[in-house]
Structures are given as C-alpha cells and as structure tokens.
Design a protein around this motif. Structure first.
Motif, PDB file in Angstrom:
ATOM      1  N   ASN A 119       0.671  -1.368  -0.262  1.00 41.11           N
ATOM      2  CA  ASN A 119      -0.032   0.090  -0.326  1.00 41.11           C
ATOM      3  C   ASN A 119       0.379   0.770  -0.253  1.00 41.11           C
ATOM      4  OD1 ASN A 119      -3.392  -0.448  -0.090  1.00 41.11           O
ATOM      5  ND2 ASN A 119      -2.080  -1.907   0.949  1.00 41.11           N
ATOM      6  N   TYR A 120       2.212   0.992   0.206  1.00 40.84           N
ATOM      7  CA  TYR A 120       2.761   2.429   0.394  1.00 40.84           C
ATOM      8  C   TYR A 120       3.228   2.882  -0.957  1.00 40.84           C
ATOM      9  CZ  TYR A 120       3.419   1.697   5.450  1.00 40.84           C
ATOM     10  OH  TYR A 120       2.707   1.357   7.005  1.00 40.84           O
ATOM     11  N   LEU A 121       3.988   1.717  -1.717  1.00 42.91           N
ATOM     12  CA  LEU A 121       3.988   1.808  -3.484  1.00 42.91           C
ATOM     13  C   LEU A 121       3.415   1.899  -3.863  1.00 42.91           C
ATOM     14  CD1 LEU A 121       5.728  -1.993  -3.318  1.00 42.91           C
ATOM     15  CD2 LEU A 121       7.115   0.790  -2.881  1.00 42.91           C
ATOM     16  N   ALA A 122       1.375   1.887  -3.335  1.00 43.19           N
ATOM     17  CA  ALA A 122       0.385   2.675  -4.743  1.00 43.19           C
ATOM     18  C   ALA A 122      -0.118   3.234  -4.779  1.00 43.19           C
ATOM     19  CB  ALA A 122      -1.003   1.394  -4.077  1.00 43.19           C
ATOM     20  N   HIS A 123       0.218   4.566  -2.496  1.00 42.23           N
ATOM     21  CA  HIS A 123      -0.035   5.445  -2.210  1.00 42.23           C
ATOM     22  C   HIS A 123       0.847   5.952  -1.430  1.00 42.23           C
ATOM     23  CE1 HIS A 123      -4.206   3.897  -2.688  1.00 42.23           C
ATOM     24  NE2 HIS A 123      -3.715   2.303  -2.328  1.00 42.23           N
ATOM     25  N   PRO A 124       1.325   6.552  -2.192  1.00 45.73           N
ATOM     26  CA  PRO A 124       2.420   7.616  -1.718  1.00 45.73           C
ATOM     27  C   PRO A 124       2.650   8.511  -0.587  1.00 45.73           C
ATOM     28  CG  PRO A 124       2.874   7.640  -3.510  1.00 45.73           C
ATOM     29  CD  PRO A 124       1.337   6.893  -4.034  1.00 45.73           C
ATOM     30  N   GLU A 125       1.142   8.635  -0.294  1.00 47.28           N
ATOM     31  CA  GLU A 125       0.536   9.770   0.809  1.00 47.28           C
ATOM     32  C   GLU A 125      -0.255   8.681   1.818  1.00 47.28           C
ATOM     33  OE1 GLU A 125      -0.880   8.593  -1.853  1.00 47.28           O
ATOM     34  OE2 GLU A 125      -3.818   8.709  -1.988  1.00 47.28           O
ATOM     35  N   LEU A 126      -0.086   7.617   1.845  1.00 49.21           N
ATOM     36  CA  LEU A 126      -0.725   6.932   3.059  1.00 49.21           C
ATOM     37  C   LEU A 126       0.722   6.787   3.556  1.00 49.21           C
ATOM     38  CD1 LEU A 126      -2.956   4.835   4.496  1.00 49.21           C
ATOM     39  CD2 LEU A 126      -1.707   2.399   3.258  1.00 49.21           C
ATOM     40  N   THR A 127      -0.059   7.141   5.200  1.00 52.65           N
ATOM     41  CA  THR A 127       0.745   6.850   6.426  1.00 52.65           C
ATOM     42  C   THR A 127       0.252   6.057   7.250  1.00 52.65           C
ATOM     43  OG1 THR A 127      -0.133   9.287   7.372  1.00 52.65           O
ATOM     44  CG2 THR A 127       2.552   8.686   6.281  1.00 52.65           C
ATOM     45  N   PRO A 128       0.946   5.176   9.051  1.00 49.66           N
ATOM     46  CA  PRO A 128       0.268   5.032   9.766  1.00 49.66           C
ATOM     47  C   PRO A 128      -0.436   6.519  10.447  1.00 49.66           C
ATOM     48  CG  PRO A 128       2.068   4.178   8.983  1.00 49.66           C
ATOM     49  CD  PRO A 128       2.037   5.199   8.283  1.00 49.66           C
ATOM     50  N   PRO A 129      -1.152   6.130  11.526  1.00 49.09           N
ATOM     51  CA  PRO A 129      -2.079   4.568  11.874  1.00 49.09           C
ATOM     52  C   PRO A 129      -2.827   4.600  11.098  1.00 49.09           C
ATOM     53  CG  PRO A 129      -3.067   6.213  13.090  1.00 49.09           C
ATOM     54  CD  PRO A 129      -1.558   6.457  12.123  1.00 49.09           C
ATOM     55  N   PHE A 130      -2.941   2.833  10.406  1.00 47.54           N
ATOM     56  CA  PHE A 130      -4.217   2.488   9.343  1.00 47.54           C
ATOM     57  C   PHE A 130      -4.924   1.059   9.627  1.00 47.54           C
ATOM     58  CE2 PHE A 130      -0.655   2.234   7.044  1.00 47.54           C
ATOM     59  CZ  PHE A 130      -0.826   1.022   6.287  1.00 47.54           C
ATOM     60  N   LEU A 131      -6.264   0.924   9.924  1.00 45.91           N
ATOM     61  CA  LEU A 131      -6.943  -0.041   9.492  1.00 45.91           C
ATOM     62  C   LEU A 131      -6.226  -1.485   8.220  1.00 45.91           C
ATOM     63  CD1 LEU A 131      -7.494  -2.927  11.247  1.00 45.91           C
ATOM     64  CD2 LEU A 131     -10.244  -1.869   9.810  1.00 45.91           C
ATOM     65  N   CYS A 132      -5.397  -2.296   7.869  1.00 47.42           N
ATOM     66  CA  CYS A 132      -5.113  -2.871   6.839  1.00 47.42           C
ATOM     67  C   CYS A 132      -6.355  -4.538   7.255  1.00 47.42           C
ATOM     68  CB  CYS A 132      -3.469  -3.574   7.195  1.00 47.42           C
ATOM     69  SG  CYS A 132      -3.767  -4.086   5.010  1.00 47.42           S
ATOM     70  N   LEU A 133      -6.637  -5.400   5.924  1.00 49.38           N
ATOM     71  CA  LEU A 133      -7.446  -6.646   6.170  1.00 49.38           C
ATOM     72  C   LEU A 133      -6.190  -7.489   4.862  1.00 49.38           C
ATOM     73  CD1 LEU A 133      -9.595  -8.877   5.862  1.00 49.38           C
ATOM     74  CD2 LEU A 133     -10.159  -7.758   4.374  1.00 49.38           C
ATOM     75  N   GLY A 137      -3.304 -16.367   0.503  1.00 54.43           N
ATOM     76  CA  GLY A 137      -3.754 -18.448   0.133  1.00 54.43           C
ATOM     77  C   GLY A 137      -3.391 -18.869   1.358  1.00 54.43           C
ATOM     78  N   GLY A 138      -2.666 -18.020   2.303  1.00 59.38           N
ATOM     79  CA  GLY A 138      -1.363 -18.626   3.488  1.00 59.38           C
ATOM     80  C   GLY A 138      -2.545 -17.545   4.866  1.00 59.38           C
ATOM     81  N   HIS A 139      -3.145 -16.673   4.790  1.00 65.77           N
ATOM     82  CA  HIS A 139      -3.399 -15.522   5.701  1.00 65.77           C
ATOM     83  C   HIS A 139      -4.275 -14.691   5.591  1.00 65.77           C
ATOM     84  CE1 HIS A 139       1.019 -16.898   7.505  1.00 65.77           C
ATOM     85  NE2 HIS A 139       0.777 -16.581   5.904  1.00 65.77           N
ATOM     86  N   SER A 140      -4.935 -14.764   6.958  1.00 66.42           N
ATOM     87  CA  SER A 140      -6.308 -13.916   7.240  1.00 66.42           C
ATOM     88  C   SER A 140      -6.745 -13.356   8.540  1.00 66.42           C
ATOM     89  CB  SER A 140      -7.448 -14.574   6.764  1.00 66.42           C
ATOM     90  OG  SER A 140      -7.268 -15.435   5.650  1.00 66.42           O
ATOM     91  N   HIS A 141      -5.927 -11.926   8.318  1.00 68.54           N
ATOM     92  CA  HIS A 141      -5.303 -10.788   8.830  1.00 68.54           C
ATOM     93  C   HIS A 141      -6.133  -9.864   8.981  1.00 68.54           C
ATOM     94  CE1 HIS A 141      -2.226 -14.333  10.096  1.00 68.54           C
ATOM     95  NE2 HIS A 141      -1.937 -13.389  11.364  1.00 68.54           N
ATOM     96  N   LEU A 142      -6.146  -9.041  10.344  1.00 70.10           N
ATOM     97  CA  LEU A 142      -7.135  -7.937  10.379  1.00 70.10           C
ATOM     98  C   LEU A 142      -6.405  -7.353  10.902  1.00 70.10           C
ATOM     99  CD1 LEU A 142      -9.283  -6.546   9.158  1.00 70.10           C
ATOM    100  CD2 LEU A 142     -11.068  -7.126  11.324  1.00 70.10           C
ATOM    101  N   VAL A 143      -5.283  -6.326  11.205  1.00 66.49           N
ATOM    102  CA  VAL A 143      -4.022  -5.600  11.604  1.00 66.49           C
ATOM    103  C   VAL A 143      -4.208  -3.964  11.746  1.00 66.49           C
ATOM    104  CG1 VAL A 143      -2.128  -5.737  11.935  1.00 66.49           C
ATOM    105  CG2 VAL A 143      -2.882  -7.761  10.308  1.00 66.49           C
ATOM    106  N   ILE A 144      -4.048  -3.796  12.598  1.00 64.19           N
ATOM    107  CA  ILE A 144      -3.661  -2.103  13.429  1.00 64.19           C
ATOM    108  C   ILE A 144      -2.586  -2.133  12.971  1.00 64.19           C
ATOM    109  CG2 ILE A 144      -4.166  -0.071  14.369  1.00 64.19           C
ATOM    110  CD1 ILE A 144      -6.762  -1.240  16.220  1.00 64.19           C
ATOM    111  N   VAL A 145      -2.205  -1.211  11.606  1.00 59.30           N
ATOM    112  CA  VAL A 145      -0.742  -0.438  12.133  1.00 59.30           C
ATOM    113  C   VAL A 145      -0.416   0.675  12.317  1.00 59.30           C
ATOM    114  CG1 VAL A 145       1.116  -0.061   9.899  1.00 59.30           C
ATOM    115  CG2 VAL A 145      -0.940  -1.925   9.626  1.00 59.30           C
TER     116      VAL A 145
END
Ligand code: KG4
Ligand code: ZN
Length: 335
Positions: A119-133, A137-145
């Motif tokens: 997401n940092y590569l796709a959105h140069p304006e994005l900075t933490p904190p944010f929520l990421c789903l 294939g091996g993981h399903s995590h809901l994470v607060i960055v």
C-alpha cells in the motif's frame, strides 16, 4: 536510499529495486504457476527447485531493469518467513551470499508486513495509523498498523485462510489451480444470492474469521445436488460462495474500523485482487466515511517490491540481520 529485495516464500521467485520504500525501480516476478497447475496446487519440493533454477537471473534482471549494479544498493532485504521452508531458504541463501560478497547490510522481512507495505508503493500519501485486511493463500489477518513496522493483530482465521477457501472451492467445482482468479471470473456470470452459504463468525472474537464452514457447505451442496441428480449452476455456486466470504471479510473489517475509530482502511494479499471484494470494500468505506486504499493486483499477489518497501522501514528502524539469518516458516506477525 535504494534496496535490492528478494521474495521466494511460495511459488513466485521475485526480485525488485525500491527507492525510499515508496518508489519501484524494477519488479521482476518469475511465476511457477504453470508447473504447479499440473498437480492442482503448490508442490513444496518443486517450488524450492524452481527457485534455485531462476533466482540468479531474476536478481540480475531486477538490477538491470533498474539500471543499477549490486554495489549501488544500500541494503539487501529478503523474506525470511512465514512460508514454505525450502522455498524461503533459497531467497535467504541468495540474499546472504550477495550481502556478504558486496559487504551490504542484510534485512530479513516478514512476508505479511510486505503485503501490507504494498500500500505504501501504491499510495505515496498513505501513512500509519490505518487498518489493514490482509487476505492471502496462507493468511487472513485484520491488523492495525500503528506505525511503520508496528502492528496490533485484531483478528485472524481459526482454520482456512480466505485464499485457501477460494482454491479449495475452485477445485471442487472443477476450475483447477490457482482457484481465486477463476472463481472471481466465473462468479461474474452467477447470482451471488442464489444459494445461502454460511457467513461464519466466532463467538467472543468479532474480528476473527473461519472459512472451513463455508467451504464444507459448498462441498455438501455439490454432493447433495449430485445425489438428487440435479444439475449444478457452477457460476451461481462461485458467486454465492464469493458473496459469503467477501461479506464476512468486509463486515469484520468495517466493525473493527468503527470500534477503533479508524478512518483509513487498506486491503492487502492475493485475495485483495478479487474484483467483488474490492467493490464491496470500496462501497462499505464510502458509506462509513473511511478513506479506502488498495494496491493494484500486481502488488497484491506475491512480489519483491513490497518486501523492498517493508525492508526499507525496518532498515530505518535499525533492523540488521546477521549471517545466521534462517528461514522461519511460521514467523508470527507483531513482535
Ligand atoms: O498473497 P498471495 O499471492 O500468496 C500468499 O501469500 O499466499 O495469495 C495467493 C492467494 C491464492 O489463494 C489465490 O487463489 C488468491 O490469493 N487470489 C484470489 C484472487 N487472485 C488471487 N482470490 C480471490 N479472487 C482473486 N481474484
Ligand atoms: Zn503472499
């Protein structure tokens, strides 16, 4: 600062050159899908062997395409877990050898941190904190960055990962491997509300996931149709299964965002390529007044640019690994 990044945790051999964690100078991916297709899934031993066959060329191409040589790099970043141990070892071995030979710092990177960093590569304006789903294939995590490299895992799957469920259902309806993109395509011709498959939740864990129930419900539905001699509308099955899985992913994510007062929501991982999930999440974020971030499909599935981004932020924090860096197949997220 420019880093060389290497990724080999599953069935993609990848190398990239990334500047300051945000800009892709090259992103080379050698996929093994055609080989594993023959077996209906990833065969770990074959994956390791294929990585060893191509990794040197992939790294050379990444440097060439960026118009750089190894000595230009400020650090070498590599995925060291989680993933298939033999596959990870190929990347880790290559990174250690190059870092040692060129006298460069070595930074081991967590694969899921990489997916998030796409997401940092796709959105140069994005900075933490944010929520990421993160759904792969091996993981399903809901994470607060909370900050770069700082995570609070709110929820995770209790059984199958979302992508695994897509792959298993695809196999059951005869679509073959890799399942996710094929279910996505077939579902476009089906009715998502034709069959009601369960949207499982876990008691007392509102942000956790369980996908084995919906997978079993699909298998039971197919069996019962066969026993009754009824013809199966595969497009309806694909669309209804996809509705159940993406519904749960979206609902839990939006609940977590509301409960934690977070207004920035991001998607990551291979399942984030799913067109129905992308649309559902976009609409849900709009309705909730949240800003929505998602990488283009090429940065959602496994690649090394995302490892270069996550590695850059690790490097900035002072992370350095020694020559004893090893592959850690079950590396946990969030220290
Ligand atoms: O992130 P990824 O490339 O590798 C892992 O770290 O696991 O994710 C691969 C997973 C596979 O299960 C694949 O079926 C799923 O992502 N996937 C999709 C789509 N594209 C890939 N699932 C649903 N819809 C898609 N369009
Ligand atoms: Zn991945």
């Amino acid at each position: 600062m420019e880093v060389l990044a290497i990724e080999s945790s599953c069935d993609e051999t990848a190398a990239a050159v990334v500047r300051d964690g945000r800009e892709i100078l090259s992103n080379i991916i050698a996929s093994q899908i055609e080989t594993h297709k023959l077996y209906g899934g990833v065969v770990p031993e074959i994956a390791s062997r294929k990585h060893t066959e191509v990794i040197n060329q992939v790294i050379a191409s990444a440097l060439d395409e960026a118009d750089r040589v190894l000595s230009d790099m400020d650090a070498i970043c590599v995925t060291y877990g989680p993933g298939l141990v033999g596959a990870l070892l190929v990347g880790v071995g290559a990174a250690k050898a190059l870092a040692y030979a060129a006298d460069k710092p070595l930074v081991g990177v967590h694969h899921i941190e990489g997916h998030i960093a796409a997401n940092y590569l796709a959105h140069p304006e994005l900075t933490p904190p944010f929520l990421c789903l993160v759904a792969s294939g091996g993981h399903s995590h809901l994470v607060i960055v909370k900050d770069y490299g700082e995570y609070e895992v709110l929820g995770r799957t209790h059984d199958d990962a979302a992508g695994e469920a897509f792959d298993k259902v695809a196999r059951a309806i005869g679509l073959g491997y890799p399942g996710g993109p094929k279910v996505d395509a077939l579902a476009k011709e089906g009715n998502p509300f034709a069959i009601e498959f369960p949207k499982a939740s876990i008691e007392d864990a509102p942000y956790d996931f369980s996908f084995s129930g919906v997978k079993s419900a699909v298998l039971n539905y197919l069996n019962s149709c066969e026993m009754k001699g009824e013809e199966v509308n595969r497009a309806d099955v694909a669309a209804s299964f996809q509705e159940a899985v993406t519904g749960v992913l979206t609902e839990h994510t939006m609940l977590a965002a509301a409960d934690h007062g977070i207004q920035k929501v991001a998607l990551a991982g291979g399942v984030a390529c799913n067109s129905y999930l992308r649309e559902k999440m976009k609409n849900a974020c709009e309705a909730a007044g949240c800003k929505f971030f998602l990488p283009p499909p090429i940065l959602c599935t496994d690649n090394a640019a995302m490892i270069g981004s996550a590695g850059y932020y690790e490097f900035q924090k002072g992370v350095r690994h020694g020559w004893d860096l090893n592959a850690v197949p079950a590396l946990p997220l969030g220290k």
